[in-house]
Structures are given as C-alpha cells and as structure tokens.
Motif scaffolding. Structure first.
Motif, PDB file in Angstrom:
ATOM      1  N   GLU A 145      56.819  70.524  46.638  1.00 29.66           N
ATOM      2  CA  GLU A 145      57.639  70.324  47.682  1.00 29.66           C
ATOM      3  C   GLU A 145      57.976  68.978  48.106  1.00 29.66           C
ATOM      4  OE1 GLU A 145      59.364  72.533  51.639  1.00 29.66           O
ATOM      5  OE2 GLU A 145      57.505  73.222  50.777  1.00 29.66           O
ATOM      6  N   GLY A 146      56.778  68.424  48.438  1.00 31.93           N
ATOM      7  CA  GLY A 146      56.688  67.067  49.125  1.00 31.93           C
ATOM      8  C   GLY A 146      57.333  66.006  47.933  1.00 31.93           C
ATOM      9  N   ILE A 147      56.772  66.206  46.687  1.00 31.39           N
ATOM     10  CA  ILE A 147      57.414  65.255  45.583  1.00 31.39           C
ATOM     11  C   ILE A 147      58.881  65.421  45.254  1.00 31.39           C
ATOM     12  CG2 ILE A 147      57.395  64.890  43.006  1.00 31.39           C
ATOM     13  CD1 ILE A 147      54.523  65.660  42.998  1.00 31.39           C
ATOM     14  N   GLU A 148      59.373  66.598  45.331  1.00 33.83           N
ATOM     15  CA  GLU A 148      60.852  66.804  44.998  1.00 33.83           C
ATOM     16  C   GLU A 148      61.711  66.195  46.460  1.00 33.83           C
ATOM     17  OE1 GLU A 148      61.153  70.973  44.031  1.00 33.83           O
ATOM     18  OE2 GLU A 148      59.950  70.473  42.054  1.00 33.83           O
ATOM     19  N   SER A 149      61.328  66.302  47.497  1.00 35.89           N
ATOM     20  CA  SER A 149      62.017  66.004  48.800  1.00 35.89           C
ATOM     21  C   SER A 149      61.965  64.700  48.887  1.00 35.89           C
ATOM     22  CB  SER A 149      61.322  66.848  50.133  1.00 35.89           C
ATOM     23  OG  SER A 149      60.113  66.328  50.185  1.00 35.89           O
ATOM     24  N   ASN A 150      60.828  63.994  48.565  1.00 37.60           N
ATOM     25  CA  ASN A 150      60.732  62.432  48.413  1.00 37.60           C
ATOM     26  C   ASN A 150      61.601  61.797  47.406  1.00 37.60           C
ATOM     27  OD1 ASN A 150      58.915  62.536  50.633  1.00 37.60           O
ATOM     28  ND2 ASN A 150      57.082  62.273  49.333  1.00 37.60           N
ATOM     29  N   LEU A 151      61.567  62.513  46.223  1.00 33.17           N
ATOM     30  CA  LEU A 151      62.542  61.980  45.366  1.00 33.17           C
ATOM     31  C   LEU A 151      63.855  62.410  45.072  1.00 33.17           C
ATOM     32  CD1 LEU A 151      59.606  61.548  42.576  1.00 33.17           C
ATOM     33  CD2 LEU A 151      60.388  59.903  44.134  1.00 33.17           C
ATOM     34  N   SER A 152      64.228  63.328  45.827  1.00 33.55           N
ATOM     35  CA  SER A 152      65.661  63.867  45.691  1.00 33.55           C
ATOM     36  C   SER A 152      66.623  63.461  46.657  1.00 33.55           C
ATOM     37  CB  SER A 152      65.759  65.396  45.959  1.00 33.55           C
ATOM     38  OG  SER A 152      64.931  65.953  44.808  1.00 33.55           O
ATOM     39  N   LYS A 153      66.089  62.128  47.528  1.00 34.89           N
ATOM     40  CA  LYS A 153      66.970  61.711  48.479  1.00 34.89           C
ATOM     41  C   LYS A 153      68.141  60.847  47.931  1.00 34.89           C
ATOM     42  CE  LYS A 153      63.125  61.692  51.984  1.00 34.89           C
ATOM     43  NZ  LYS A 153      62.392  60.856  52.456  1.00 34.89           N
TER      44      LYS A 153
ATOM     45  N   SER B  39      35.821  63.338  43.874  1.00 34.44           N
ATOM     46  CA  SER B  39      36.303  62.813  42.768  1.00 34.44           C
ATOM     47  C   SER B  39      36.033  61.029  42.769  1.00 34.44           C
ATOM     48  CB  SER B  39      37.759  62.993  42.698  1.00 34.44           C
ATOM     49  OG  SER B  39      38.375  62.359  43.552  1.00 34.44           O
ATOM     50  N   ARG B  40      35.735  60.635  43.818  1.00 35.41           N
ATOM     51  CA  ARG B  40      35.542  59.292  44.020  1.00 35.41           C
ATOM     52  C   ARG B  40      34.625  58.440  43.109  1.00 35.41           C
ATOM     53  NH1 ARG B  40      34.541  57.043  50.167  1.00 35.41           N
ATOM     54  NH2 ARG B  40      32.194  57.950  49.713  1.00 35.41           N
ATOM     55  N   ASN B  41      33.519  59.056  42.654  1.00 34.48           N
ATOM     56  CA  ASN B  41      32.652  58.631  41.677  1.00 34.48           C
ATOM     57  C   ASN B  41      32.975  58.518  40.354  1.00 34.48           C
ATOM     58  OD1 ASN B  41      31.089  57.825  43.886  1.00 34.48           O
ATOM     59  ND2 ASN B  41      29.650  59.620  43.776  1.00 34.48           N
ATOM     60  N   LEU B  42      34.150  59.222  40.104  1.00 33.64           N
ATOM     61  CA  LEU B  42      34.632  59.482  38.911  1.00 33.64           C
ATOM     62  C   LEU B  42      35.582  58.502  38.388  1.00 33.64           C
ATOM     63  CD1 LEU B  42      34.672  63.291  38.683  1.00 33.64           C
ATOM     64  CD2 LEU B  42      32.880  62.110  37.905  1.00 33.64           C
ATOM     65  N   LYS B  43      35.277  57.648  37.321  1.00 28.53           N
ATOM     66  CA  LYS B  43      36.220  56.439  36.904  1.00 28.53           C
ATOM     67  C   LYS B  43      37.514  56.945  36.546  1.00 28.53           C
ATOM     68  CE  LYS B  43      35.934  52.092  34.579  1.00 28.53           C
ATOM     69  NZ  LYS B  43      35.231  51.314  33.677  1.00 28.53           N
ATOM     70  N   GLY B  44      37.440  58.058  35.593  1.00 29.85           N
ATOM     71  CA  GLY B  44      38.818  58.147  34.982  1.00 29.85           C
ATOM     72  C   GLY B  44      39.753  59.226  35.722  1.00 29.85           C
ATOM     73  N   SER B  45      39.114  59.703  37.053  1.00 28.58           N
ATOM     74  CA  SER B  45      40.023  60.599  37.892  1.00 28.58           C
ATOM     75  C   SER B  45      40.638  59.833  39.131  1.00 28.58           C
ATOM     76  CB  SER B  45      39.312  61.790  37.891  1.00 28.58           C
ATOM     77  OG  SER B  45      39.332  62.407  36.873  1.00 28.58           O
ATOM     78  N   GLU B  46      41.548  60.092  39.728  1.00 26.88           N
ATOM     79  CA  GLU B  46      42.050  59.712  40.918  1.00 26.88           C
ATOM     80  C   GLU B  46      42.827  60.775  41.687  1.00 26.88           C
ATOM     81  OE1 GLU B  46      44.634  56.034  42.946  1.00 26.88           O
ATOM     82  OE2 GLU B  46      44.663  56.408  40.728  1.00 26.88           O
ATOM     83  N   VAL B  47      42.437  61.045  43.026  1.00 23.84           N
ATOM     84  CA  VAL B  47      43.198  61.940  43.761  1.00 23.84           C
ATOM     85  C   VAL B  47      43.935  61.291  44.781  1.00 23.84           C
ATOM     86  CG1 VAL B  47      42.758  63.809  45.342  1.00 23.84           C
ATOM     87  CG2 VAL B  47      41.137  63.384  43.467  1.00 23.84           C
ATOM     88  N   ILE B  48      45.171  61.686  44.851  1.00 25.93           N
ATOM     89  CA  ILE B  48      45.922  60.880  45.927  1.00 25.93           C
ATOM     90  C   ILE B  48      47.163  62.072  46.554  1.00 25.93           C
ATOM     91  CG2 ILE B  48      46.347  58.820  44.561  1.00 25.93           C
ATOM     92  CD1 ILE B  48      49.113  59.715  43.550  1.00 25.93           C
ATOM     93  N   THR B  49      47.790  61.795  47.595  1.00 24.84           N
ATOM     94  CA  THR B  49      48.697  62.808  48.026  1.00 24.84           C
ATOM     95  C   THR B  49      49.972  62.592  47.474  1.00 24.84           C
ATOM     96  OG1 THR B  49      49.401  61.346  50.087  1.00 24.84           O
ATOM     97  CG2 THR B  49      47.551  62.992  50.216  1.00 24.84           C
ATOM     98  N   SER B  50      50.826  63.455  47.582  1.00 26.23           N
ATOM     99  CA  SER B  50      52.376  63.361  46.972  1.00 26.23           C
ATOM    100  C   SER B  50      53.098  62.116  47.595  1.00 26.23           C
ATOM    101  CB  SER B  50      53.152  64.403  47.372  1.00 26.23           C
ATOM    102  OG  SER B  50      53.162  64.815  48.702  1.00 26.23           O
ATOM    103  N   SER B  51      52.821  61.734  49.047  1.00 29.43           N
ATOM    104  CA  SER B  51      53.382  60.519  49.535  1.00 29.43           C
ATOM    105  C   SER B  51      52.890  59.166  48.975  1.00 29.43           C
ATOM    106  CB  SER B  51      53.317  60.389  51.038  1.00 29.43           C
ATOM    107  OG  SER B  51      51.696  60.373  51.365  1.00 29.43           O
TER     108      SER B  51
END
Length: 209
Positions: A201-209, A168-180
C-alpha cells in the motif's frame, strides 16, 4: 496483476496480492531509470579530492634561467607543473557531483524499475513477519526458504522493524529498507525484490501520485 503470497517458510499461503498495473506493469522508461541511477551514484561521491596547484606549492618564485639564449624552452618558477615537485596543472578540486532531477522523472524511474522486475518474475510478495530478537540465523533461514540465499535480495518493509533490520545487517547480499526508502538503484541492483504485504500500500500510494 495477482501474485501469490508466500510465508517465511517459502510456502504458498493460498492468498493472492493485487499489484497495481500503474506501478508494476507500465511500459518501462529506460532513460528515466538511467538518470535516476546516475543521480544516486553521483550523490554517493564525496567530492573531497584535491591536488595542490602552482600557487599552493612551497618554493622559490625566482626565474630559474634567462628567457633567451639557452636553446631550451622558456621556464619561470620551479613551482611550475612541468618540473618534478611542482604544482599539478588543472588538478582536481572539491566539488559536488549531484544534479537536480525532476520528481516526476524519479517516480517514473522507480515504477519502471519495479515493472522490469515484475516482468522478469523477480518480485516476491511475502506475508508480514517479525523476529523475537535480532538473530542473523533467523534471517538466513528465510533466505534459504525463499531460495535466494545466494542472490542479491532487497526486502521492502511497510514500517521500520529493528529486529528484522539488525538480523540482516551482517549479510552482504541482502538489504532491508522501508517502502519510503525505495530507490531505483536498489531495485535494479537486487536479483530478487521481496515485498512484504504491509509495504504494498505504501509503495503504490507513493508512486501513484
């Protein structure tokens, strides 16, 4: 709230993903979103701007004309900012534009951003996938299957995946990240947020604290 899980061909897998109401369906706090985006953009500024002031200009310090009797304004050194080639008055100096933001406000901002996107039906849940090798064409095929190839998209992975990231790195309109790595700015900047099943699960555990 339940959302259909799609495969990389854009087809419904027949499974449903449960999105936590505490993360994806809260009453958005627009001011928290504003503050978090403002901090993110402020942190992107290098703050290395600098202009020479009077004391830093090379030149004579001789008084260029007498104080009285000329009929014009008083003038001292030729290095004054009033003259061409003189120092900049109150010019920019190196500074740090960052500011502190309470972590509870940042967490509220990310939940608000996700809730806004969920309310706009701009969140897509995708089953976990991988590529055999980094290839941009493979990632473009996924974007076309999801009908987001002409939109800004943010893919949120559960764990880092080098093949997907490099594809995805060459595509200007897209970005790839991890939940953290999820941030309010990146969520709001995307037209579509594509969340892989393994990232929920990672998103919900990080933001439900």
């Amino acid at each position: 709230m339940k959302v259909a899980v799609l495969d990389i061909n854009g087809k419904d897998t027949g499974r449903k993903a449960e999105l936590s109401k505490d993360v994806f369906a809260i009453e958005p706090n627009n001011h928290a979103v504003y503050l978090d985006v403002k901090q993110y953009l402020a942190n992107q500024r290098q703050g290395t701007h600098k202009a020479k002031e009077r004391a830093e200009i090379t030149g004579s310090t001789r008084k260029i004309k007498k104080q009285k009797g000329t009929g014009t304004a008083r003038a001292g050194s030729i290095k004054s900012g009033l003259f061409k080639g003189g120092g900049r008055m109150f010019g920019p100096r190196p500074r740090n534009y960052g500011f502190k933001l309470n972590k509870n406000v940042k967490r509220l901002a990310r939940k608000s951003a996700l809730s806004i996107k969920a309310n706009d039906k701009s969140i897509v849940v995708l089953e976990d996938f991988n590529f055999d090798a980094p290839k941009t064409k493979n990632f473009v095929d996924v974007l076309k299957a999801l009908e987001i190839d002409n939109k800004k998209s943010l893919f949120v992975l559960g764990d880092s995946n080098n093949n997907v990231y490099l594809s995805s790195r060459n595509l200007k309109g897209s970005e790839v990240i991890t939940s953290s790595e999820l941030s309010t700015y990146k969520i709001m900047n995307a037209n579509k947020v594509v969340v892989l099943e393994g990232a929920l699960e990672g998103i919900e555990s990080n933001l439900s604290k």
